[in-house]
Design a protein around this motif. Structure first.
Motif, PDB file in Angstrom:
ATOM      1  N   GLU A 249       4.541 -16.123  90.181  1.00 40.65           N
ATOM      2  CA  GLU A 249       5.432 -16.310  91.050  1.00 40.65           C
ATOM      3  C   GLU A 249       5.213 -16.447  92.109  1.00 40.65           C
ATOM      4  O   GLU A 249       5.660 -16.278  93.356  1.00 40.65           O
ATOM      5  N   GLY A 250       3.761 -15.999  92.232  1.00 42.06           N
ATOM      6  CA  GLY A 250       2.836 -16.014  93.508  1.00 42.06           C
ATOM      7  C   GLY A 250       2.475 -14.553  94.087  1.00 42.06           C
ATOM      8  O   GLY A 250       2.442 -14.558  95.105  1.00 42.06           O
ATOM      9  N   ARG A 251       3.039 -13.488  93.213  1.00 43.92           N
ATOM     10  CA  ARG A 251       2.555 -12.199  93.686  1.00 43.92           C
ATOM     11  C   ARG A 251       1.764 -11.734  94.052  1.00 43.92           C
ATOM     12  O   ARG A 251       0.771 -11.977  92.620  1.00 43.92           O
ATOM     13  N   ARG A 252       1.869 -10.253  94.613  1.00 44.65           N
ATOM     14  CA  ARG A 252       0.063 -10.266  94.331  1.00 44.65           C
ATOM     15  C   ARG A 252       0.179  -8.983  93.356  1.00 44.65           C
ATOM     16  O   ARG A 252       1.427  -8.423  93.249  1.00 44.65           O
ATOM     17  N   ILE A 253      -0.706  -9.085  92.450  1.00 48.07           N
ATOM     18  CA  ILE A 253      -0.655  -8.341  91.013  1.00 48.07           C
ATOM     19  C   ILE A 253      -1.236  -6.558  91.654  1.00 48.07           C
ATOM     20  O   ILE A 253      -2.311  -6.047  91.770  1.00 48.07           O
ATOM     21  N   GLU A 254       0.233  -6.259  91.704  1.00 45.43           N
ATOM     22  CA  GLU A 254      -0.292  -4.576  92.216  1.00 45.43           C
ATOM     23  C   GLU A 254      -0.338  -3.705  90.835  1.00 45.43           C
ATOM     24  O   GLU A 254       0.818  -3.799  89.875  1.00 45.43           O
ATOM     25  N   VAL A 255      -0.685  -2.950  90.500  1.00 46.04           N
ATOM     26  CA  VAL A 255      -1.715  -2.134  89.713  1.00 46.04           C
ATOM     27  C   VAL A 255      -0.425  -0.803  88.811  1.00 46.04           C
ATOM     28  O   VAL A 255       0.197  -0.907  88.649  1.00 46.04           O
ATOM     29  N   ARG A 256      -0.877  -0.314  90.432  1.00 47.08           N
ATOM     30  CA  ARG A 256       0.002   0.707  90.366  1.00 47.08           C
ATOM     31  C   ARG A 256       1.721   0.883  89.854  1.00 47.08           C
ATOM     32  O   ARG A 256       2.498   1.166  89.435  1.00 47.08           O
ATOM     33  N   ALA A 257       2.020  -0.576  90.550  1.00 49.11           N
ATOM     34  CA  ALA A 257       4.201  -0.730  90.933  1.00 49.11           C
ATOM     35  C   ALA A 257       3.978  -1.362  89.246  1.00 49.11           C
ATOM     36  O   ALA A 257       5.083  -1.041  88.539  1.00 49.11           O
TER      37      ALA A 257
ATOM     38  N   PHE B 207       5.952   0.374  83.613  1.00 44.63           N
ATOM     39  CA  PHE B 207       6.017   0.711  82.596  1.00 44.63           C
ATOM     40  C   PHE B 207       5.801   2.025  82.059  1.00 44.63           C
ATOM     41  O   PHE B 207       5.850   2.430  80.563  1.00 44.63           O
ATOM     42  N   GLY B 208       6.033   3.166  82.539  1.00 51.57           N
ATOM     43  CA  GLY B 208       5.716   4.108  82.194  1.00 51.57           C
ATOM     44  C   GLY B 208       4.304   4.228  81.718  1.00 51.57           C
ATOM     45  O   GLY B 208       3.585   5.928  81.379  1.00 51.57           O
ATOM     46  N   ALA B 209       3.226   3.937  82.519  1.00 51.57           N
ATOM     47  CA  ALA B 209       1.722   4.315  81.734  1.00 51.57           C
ATOM     48  C   ALA B 209       0.947   4.683  83.292  1.00 51.57           C
ATOM     49  O   ALA B 209       1.362   4.814  84.206  1.00 51.57           O
ATOM     50  N   SER B 210       0.211   5.184  82.513  1.00 52.75           N
ATOM     51  CA  SER B 210      -1.227   6.101  83.170  1.00 52.75           C
ATOM     52  C   SER B 210      -1.696   5.687  83.843  1.00 52.75           C
ATOM     53  O   SER B 210      -2.402   4.678  83.229  1.00 52.75           O
ATOM     54  N   ARG B 211      -2.046   5.996  84.953  1.00 50.95           N
ATOM     55  CA  ARG B 211      -3.460   5.240  85.830  1.00 50.95           C
ATOM     56  C   ARG B 211      -5.151   5.079  84.012  1.00 50.95           C
ATOM     57  O   ARG B 211      -5.419   4.843  84.357  1.00 50.95           O
TER      58      ARG B 211
ATOM     59  N   ALA C 221       2.445  -8.669  84.236  1.00 46.16           N
ATOM     60  CA  ALA C 221       1.370  -8.661  85.290  1.00 46.16           C
ATOM     61  C   ALA C 221       0.919 -10.803  85.789  1.00 46.16           C
ATOM     62  O   ALA C 221       0.971 -11.166  86.852  1.00 46.16           O
ATOM     63  N   ARG C 222       1.326 -11.168  84.337  1.00 44.26           N
ATOM     64  CA  ARG C 222       0.913 -13.388  84.024  1.00 44.26           C
ATOM     65  C   ARG C 222       2.594 -13.462  85.313  1.00 44.26           C
ATOM     66  O   ARG C 222       2.388 -13.885  85.963  1.00 44.26           O
TER      67      ARG C 222
END
Length: 204
Positions: A32-40, A45-49, A26-27
């Motif tokens: 890099e100026g990109r939007r932090i997309e939690v789902r992506a 990383f194969g992490a669930s919601r 996320a950092r």
């Protein structure tokens, strides 16, 4: 004759990725100026919601940790280059932090991309503003311990005032003409830090 095949494993990161790895990703997106997309990030990383919620509570929680990590780094970098001791050291570091925030491309990108960016950054009921106050307070306490810095008001109040003033000058879009006026902000911080005032104990 049929041949038993091994079950195919999903390509990508294993589900055992750590919280720190997700936060680092996320950092990187923020820097890099990109939007932090939690789902992506979760999918990468194969992490669930449920796991993401347990780690960060919400997207704002993840954003707050990223931004506060950047703020702590800014204070650390500014202090390494600060001149003087005590109040002079604090003033020099604060001026550097504020200038870096104004010139910070990732922060500008965040404000441009996020419709609620200012609320995320400065709301008292949010996670970022109170966290930045804690970062500032920890820095003031560090200078007090290392240099014998004695501010004219209690450190917790001073930290809050410093941060609120910086937010006003960095993010304010009113016609008052304060936005990005680092010289005026430095003057106000100088007064808050008591620089130039006679020391009552020295006069006694």
């Amino acid at each position: 004759m049929s041949i038993a095949r091994e079950p195919r494993r999903p390509v990508g990161r294993p589900a055992a990725a750590t919280r720190d790895e997700v936060l680092a990703a996320a950092r990187r997106a923020f820097v890099e100026g990109r939007r932090i997309e939690v789902r992506a990030i979760a999918a990468e990383f194969g992490a669930s919601r449920a796991t993401m919620y347990r780690w960060f509570g919400s997207r704002e929680g993840l954003l707050a940790e990223v931004i506060l990590g950047e703020m702590a780094d800014l204070f650390e970098q500014a202090d390494k280059q600060a001149r003087g001791r005590g109040a002079a050291r604090v003033l020099d570091a604060l001026t550097s932090v504020n200038q870096r925030l104004i010139d910070n491309p990732p922060l500008r990108a965040f404000v441009a991309m996020e419709p609620s960016a200012l609320q995320v950054l400065v709301s008292c009921s949010g996670l970022v503003h109170p966290g930045v106050v804690r970062v500032a307070e920890a820095y003031l306490e560090r200078v007090a311990a290392e240099d014998g810095f004695r501010p004219p008001i209690e450190i917790a109040t001073l930290a809050y005032a410093i941060v609120r003033l910086s937010e006003a000058f960095i993010y304010d879009d009113s016609p008052a003409g304060m936005r990005h006026d680092i010289s005026r902000l430095r003057e106000v911080h100088t007064a808050l830090l008591g620089i130039g005032r006679p020391d009552p104990e020295a006069e006694a």
